[in-house]
Design a protein around this motif. Sequence first.
Motif, PDB file in Angstrom:
ATOM      1  N   PRO A 199       0.750  -1.137  -0.064  1.00  0.00           N
ATOM      2  CA  PRO A 199       0.018   0.021  -0.036  1.00  0.00           C
ATOM      3  C   PRO A 199       0.672   1.138  -0.031  1.00  0.00           C
ATOM      4  CG  PRO A 199      -1.048  -1.552   1.521  1.00  0.00           C
ATOM      5  CD  PRO A 199       0.435  -2.198   0.877  1.00  0.00           C
ATOM      6  N   GLU A 200       2.015   1.229   0.566  1.00  0.00           N
ATOM      7  CA  GLU A 200       2.785   2.531   0.895  1.00  0.00           C
ATOM      8  C   GLU A 200       3.381   2.809  -0.672  1.00  0.00           C
ATOM      9  OE1 GLU A 200       2.120   0.864   4.370  1.00  0.00           O
ATOM     10  OE2 GLU A 200       2.940  -0.029   2.729  1.00  0.00           O
ATOM     11  N   VAL A 229       1.854   2.718  -3.597  1.00  0.00           N
ATOM     12  CA  VAL A 229       1.039   3.008  -4.795  1.00  0.00           C
ATOM     13  C   VAL A 229       0.496   4.395  -4.504  1.00  0.00           C
ATOM     14  CG1 VAL A 229       0.511   0.489  -4.665  1.00  0.00           C
ATOM     15  CG2 VAL A 229      -0.991   2.054  -3.333  1.00  0.00           C
ATOM     16  N   TYR A 230       0.765   5.011  -3.811  1.00  0.00           N
ATOM     17  CA  TYR A 230      -0.048   6.393  -3.732  1.00  0.00           C
ATOM     18  C   TYR A 230       0.554   7.387  -4.837  1.00  0.00           C
ATOM     19  CZ  TYR A 230      -3.117   4.782  -0.380  1.00  0.00           C
ATOM     20  OH  TYR A 230      -4.080   3.926   0.256  1.00  0.00           O
ATOM     21  N   ALA A 231      -0.053   8.279  -5.019  1.00  0.00           N
ATOM     22  CA  ALA A 231       0.586   9.340  -5.807  1.00  0.00           C
ATOM     23  C   ALA A 231       1.287  10.369  -4.945  1.00  0.00           C
ATOM     24  CB  ALA A 231      -0.783  10.307  -6.403  1.00  0.00           C
ATOM     25  N   ALA A 232       2.066  10.727  -5.494  1.00  0.00           N
ATOM     26  CA  ALA A 232       3.166  11.801  -4.852  1.00  0.00           C
ATOM     27  C   ALA A 232       2.417  12.876  -4.291  1.00  0.00           C
ATOM     28  CB  ALA A 232       4.309  12.503  -5.793  1.00  0.00           C
ATOM     29  N   ARG A 233       1.286  13.539  -4.872  1.00  0.00           N
ATOM     30  CA  ARG A 233       0.679  14.443  -4.125  1.00  0.00           C
ATOM     31  C   ARG A 233      -0.058  14.247  -3.003  1.00  0.00           C
ATOM     32  NH1 ARG A 233      -3.460  15.190  -9.385  1.00  0.00           N
ATOM     33  NH2 ARG A 233      -2.251  13.562 -10.262  1.00  0.00           N
ATOM     34  N   VAL A 234      -0.189  12.737  -2.872  1.00  0.00           N
ATOM     35  CA  VAL A 234      -1.013  12.391  -1.599  1.00  0.00           C
ATOM     36  C   VAL A 234      -0.168  12.357  -0.205  1.00  0.00           C
ATOM     37  CG1 VAL A 234      -2.604  10.522  -0.604  1.00  0.00           C
ATOM     38  CG2 VAL A 234      -2.669  11.445  -2.985  1.00  0.00           C
ATOM     39  N   PHE A 261      -0.331  14.172   3.032  1.00  0.00           N
ATOM     40  CA  PHE A 261      -1.260  13.917   4.059  1.00  0.00           C
ATOM     41  C   PHE A 261      -0.734  12.627   4.871  1.00  0.00           C
ATOM     42  CE2 PHE A 261      -4.099  15.220   0.501  1.00  0.00           C
ATOM     43  CZ  PHE A 261      -4.180  16.551   0.889  1.00  0.00           C
ATOM     44  N   LEU A 271      -2.919  19.408  -4.305  1.00  0.00           N
ATOM     45  CA  LEU A 271      -3.546  18.592  -5.123  1.00  0.00           C
ATOM     46  C   LEU A 271      -3.525  19.011  -6.595  1.00  0.00           C
ATOM     47  CD1 LEU A 271      -6.913  17.583  -2.885  1.00  0.00           C
ATOM     48  CD2 LEU A 271      -4.879  15.966  -3.582  1.00  0.00           C
ATOM     49  N   ARG A 325      -6.807  11.553  -8.021  1.00  0.00           N
ATOM     50  CA  ARG A 325      -5.838  11.988  -7.076  1.00  0.00           C
ATOM     51  C   ARG A 325      -4.968  11.215  -6.233  1.00  0.00           C
ATOM     52  NH1 ARG A 325      -9.819  16.993  -5.129  1.00  0.00           N
ATOM     53  NH2 ARG A 325      -9.192  18.471  -6.386  1.00  0.00           N
ATOM     54  N   LEU A 326      -5.837  10.119  -5.869  1.00  0.00           N
ATOM     55  CA  LEU A 326      -5.106   9.109  -5.041  1.00  0.00           C
ATOM     56  C   LEU A 326      -3.766   8.321  -5.602  1.00  0.00           C
ATOM     57  CD1 LEU A 326      -8.126   7.201  -2.934  1.00  0.00           C
ATOM     58  CD2 LEU A 326      -6.159   8.663  -2.195  1.00  0.00           C
ATOM     59  N   PHE A 327      -4.131   7.836  -6.854  1.00  0.00           N
ATOM     60  CA  PHE A 327      -3.356   6.900  -7.518  1.00  0.00           C
ATOM     61  C   PHE A 327      -2.334   7.424  -8.759  1.00  0.00           C
ATOM     62  CE2 PHE A 327      -6.806   4.341  -5.380  1.00  0.00           C
ATOM     63  CZ  PHE A 327      -6.090   3.868  -4.551  1.00  0.00           C
ATOM     64  N   THR A 328      -2.625   8.949  -9.119  1.00  0.00           N
ATOM     65  CA  THR A 328      -1.586   9.103 -10.310  1.00  0.00           C
ATOM     66  C   THR A 328      -0.955  10.499  -9.868  1.00  0.00           C
ATOM     67  OG1 THR A 328      -3.237  10.458 -11.100  1.00  0.00           O
ATOM     68  CG2 THR A 328      -3.330   8.219 -11.770  1.00  0.00           C
ATOM     69  N   ASN A 329       0.223  10.594 -10.802  1.00  0.00           N
ATOM     70  CA  ASN A 329       0.971  11.865 -10.786  1.00  0.00           C
ATOM     71  C   ASN A 329       0.811  12.429 -12.278  1.00  0.00           C
ATOM     72  OD1 ASN A 329       2.031  11.962  -8.145  1.00  0.00           O
ATOM     73  ND2 ASN A 329       3.269   9.907  -8.881  1.00  0.00           N
ATOM     74  N   ILE A 353      -5.775  -1.150   0.655  1.00  0.00           N
ATOM     75  CA  ILE A 353      -5.561   0.174   0.580  1.00  0.00           C
ATOM     76  C   ILE A 353      -6.388   1.100   1.762  1.00  0.00           C
ATOM     77  CG2 ILE A 353      -6.041   2.180  -1.442  1.00  0.00           C
ATOM     78  CD1 ILE A 353      -3.679   0.167  -1.810  1.00  0.00           C
ATOM     79  N   HIS A 357      -5.049   2.379   4.979  1.00  0.00           N
ATOM     80  CA  HIS A 357      -3.814   3.476   4.518  1.00  0.00           C
ATOM     81  C   HIS A 357      -4.449   4.833   3.987  1.00  0.00           C
ATOM     82  CE1 HIS A 357       0.297   4.189   4.308  1.00  0.00           C
ATOM     83  NE2 HIS A 357       0.244   4.903   3.058  1.00  0.00           N
TER      84      HIS A 357
END
Lengths: 496, 496
Positions: free
Chosen positions: A108-109, A111-116, A119, A235, B210-214, B351, B354
């Motif tokens: 999980p750590e 897979v997130y977008a950099a912009r998230v 938080f 965001l 927002r959660l998963f892309t850049n 997910i 997290h």
Amino acid sequence: MIEIIGPLTNQATASGAGTVGKKPAPLQKQLIERLQQAILAGRLPAGSLLPSSRLLAAEMGVSRNTVVIAYEHLAAVGYVVADKKGTRVSPLSSPAARGEHQTSPATPEAVYAARVEQFAATRTHADNTLPLTPGTPALDRFPLGAWRRALERSMERALPLALGYGAPTGEPALRDAIAAHLRMSRGVRCDGSQVVITEGAQEALNLCVRLFTNPGDIAWVEDPGYRGAKAAFNLGDLTTLPMPVDLEGIAVPPDAWRTHSPKLIYTSPAHQYPTGSVLSVARRLALIAQARRSGAWLIEDDYDGEFRHTGEPIASLQGLVPDAPVLYVGSFSKTMFPALRIGFVVLPGAIAGHAAVALQEMLRGGHRLEQLALAHFIESGEFGRHLGRMRRLYRERQQALRDALTAHFEPSQILGGNCGMHLTLRLPPHLSDQVLAERALAERLNPRALSGFALQPREETNGLVIGYGSTPAEQLAPAIGVLASLAGEMAGARVV
Amino acid sequence: MIEIIGPLTNQATASGAGTVGKKPAPLQKQLIERLQQAILAGRLPAGSLLPSSRLLAAEMGVSRNTVVIAYEHLAAVGYVVADKKGTRVSPLSSPAARGEHQTSPATPEAVYAARVEQFAATRTHADNTLPLTPGTPALDRFPLGAWRRALERSMERALPLALGYGAPTGEPALRDAIAAHLRMSRGVRCDGSQVVITEGAQEALNLCVRLFTNPGDIAWVEDPGYRGAKAAFNLGDLTTLPMPVDLEGIAVPPDAWRTHSPKLIYTSPAHQYPTGSVLSVARRLALIAQARRSGAWLIEDDYDGEFRHTGEPIASLQGLVPDAPVLYVGSFSKTMFPALRIGFVVLPGAIAGHAAVALQEMLRGGHRLEQLALAHFIESGEFGRHLGRMRRLYRERQQALRDALTAHFEPSQILGGNCGMHLTLRLPPHLSDQVLAERALAERLNPRALSGFALQPREETNGLVIGYGSTPAEQLAPAIGVLASLAGEMAGARVV
């Protein structure tokens, strides 16, 4: 076949004496699921010929029609292919069918977008109904009866039509009512066509980012300041630059316009959050002139301009000069109630018409009954009367809080109070605001650490933001007494 | 001074006989505004000493206290500075004060973000209540009485607490009710902790982005396909790649995974919009396996999976195998009503926990009464009964539409119909769907041009998307008669 897919559960049998729990699915659905599972698991490999419907019906003890429908369903989704020779299992690339094990999903750590990531370290929200919470209005004083009547009225008049899609920018009646209210009470230069209804102020900020910026653009925020502005800019993949705040509001270093030319500038001119400064008129004019010159947009978040407690209301930045490059943002979360989720942005007149097409695709409208009810609430004067009552209530509560703070802390360290629903108490460096806020929370008090609003924590941003909106006056002195003794314990511990 | 700021309007005088219109502002407010205008316009230049409060009060014919308060207000905002020598105008950088003319704002065309340009050429929305509109449900059949009772029930039980901020991911009762419903009716593997409530499906798509892309990541969309997906990807600054659609749903060219590895893939497996294809199980398994291998996420938009008209429901892609890398998106806009604006995304179990922290900052909750009412509506079985009634109604209407189309057009060119509330009619190349849709709109009929759903229009994407959800059965034959004669006129005109 029955040894591959197993026998079906007869509904009549299962519902007999002694069985507990839910009824089994209809035989047709069971049969479809069993066959799907067998195909996915590879127990019925690709290419294998299924029994004729007549044969399988006999074997499974179901009607032939049940099997025919099951085969049709499996064919529709592609599990099987039917031709003149019969019904065959399709070639599927199921990992199980090929004997492969499933790879585990990415951690999980990762897979997130950099912009998230911004938080990741944020603490979870405390209960917003606790005493001393900033930003929660006095919900028990909200005129529920009048609001429910306004809702009933819009139901009677607008249903069932108002169940459907509405104008993406909001109900025209509400846009007009907000424009009239802002012209009169906040000196905003606008009409209804410039008002775009959003899901609260936060979506209004997101909308400003989307309409006017590209990734990598520079945005300025007040520091300390409203966290939601930073969140919206992050965001939108903007580069966020903190700007210091002093007693005259946001203080832009002279070089910044040249070295870090912004596209958006977030300000709260009427009552800087959380320090309470009022943006001086000299700075207002300078900001407008510089923004015009640089092609930047000022976001004016007038989040509690309605609750001015001393003297005449401070007029808006937007209305100071004609055609100012200002995006005026507001919401009804504090003036009505948070769960209403109605906010707005006032676009400059020259932009509103051109933006309408894009906004049609970006927004969806909706919540029409609530919007129509709010329009009526404003136009009928109910909203103005409610604001008047709340202003008086908050003024009393603020005085009670100020008295309580003065009894325990240095009065010169109490900031703000001209507007809104909170006071800010600066703390000496040896009292960590984060620690004090945490200890207060353990006592079921919810002031916020001032440093939590800062991008670049400094000595001046060590303090507590203390709300009085939802805390009755008589509870404030005991609550501050608890805070003071917690602070005293921390100071004492330091000596040891 | 009176020659600079002009006389004030006396309230008593103005309200006398012969005056029309609104009451003038209180004297104190008038005085503040006049002084501000004079300072901003440069008529009271920086550094000039204002008269003492006693003197000005006498000159203007107001009480001294009025002037004192006005001076205090002007000092608070920084128009003037008061010291022992008196009250002086502050040095302001007003362009007017410096004799500069204001520069006009940048031309509206120039100020928008690149990501907004996509919308510039979009036609404005037609009236969604017109006959043949796709995507609008039968609002006159919505069980308003039951819904109002559910709302009343949540008001009685949850007010005033539910006026306040709620959980950002939505009311727990609604998340649980949706999870239970999806498990049973759509085969989704989930519990309430994985369900995130959003403002309709569009916000759910924005959330996935927002959660998963850049910015710059690649996203695949079905082509033709749902325009909202492209809008969400463009707003997230993704590179959007169209993928062709055939009778088995989205058809990914073999090389694409290697050459254009995606981060997000938008699919509507149960009923591809607008062609109506059902994604085959072979492709479902291949998509899941490839997405897992590539670290991509499949978005499953199950926008009308509830309205299956033929055979058993097609189960969800999400539930096909355990831990599939699928973000399951849905909304109640079609199953309840559009203005409700409640949608959701089901996050993978690994997910959800997290993501909770990030979601707390990105979402605001709210609309709590509606969410609680919907939870009750689902749990009490009211929702299921409504769905059953609507399925029967839409089946009848679809049959009426199919009959009407068959009377005028080639039956093999009628696509879809297994699910939902629309049929797609392919048109021959000499009949432009855009022109036909425009002419239909002039007759107050609102089918949509199929080519409008395509990123890369081809011969197969010339057609009409014809809705029957909100059009009574008896109106369908006359409406299609009008369409057919419009098409006949166009074909005739070609010959001439």
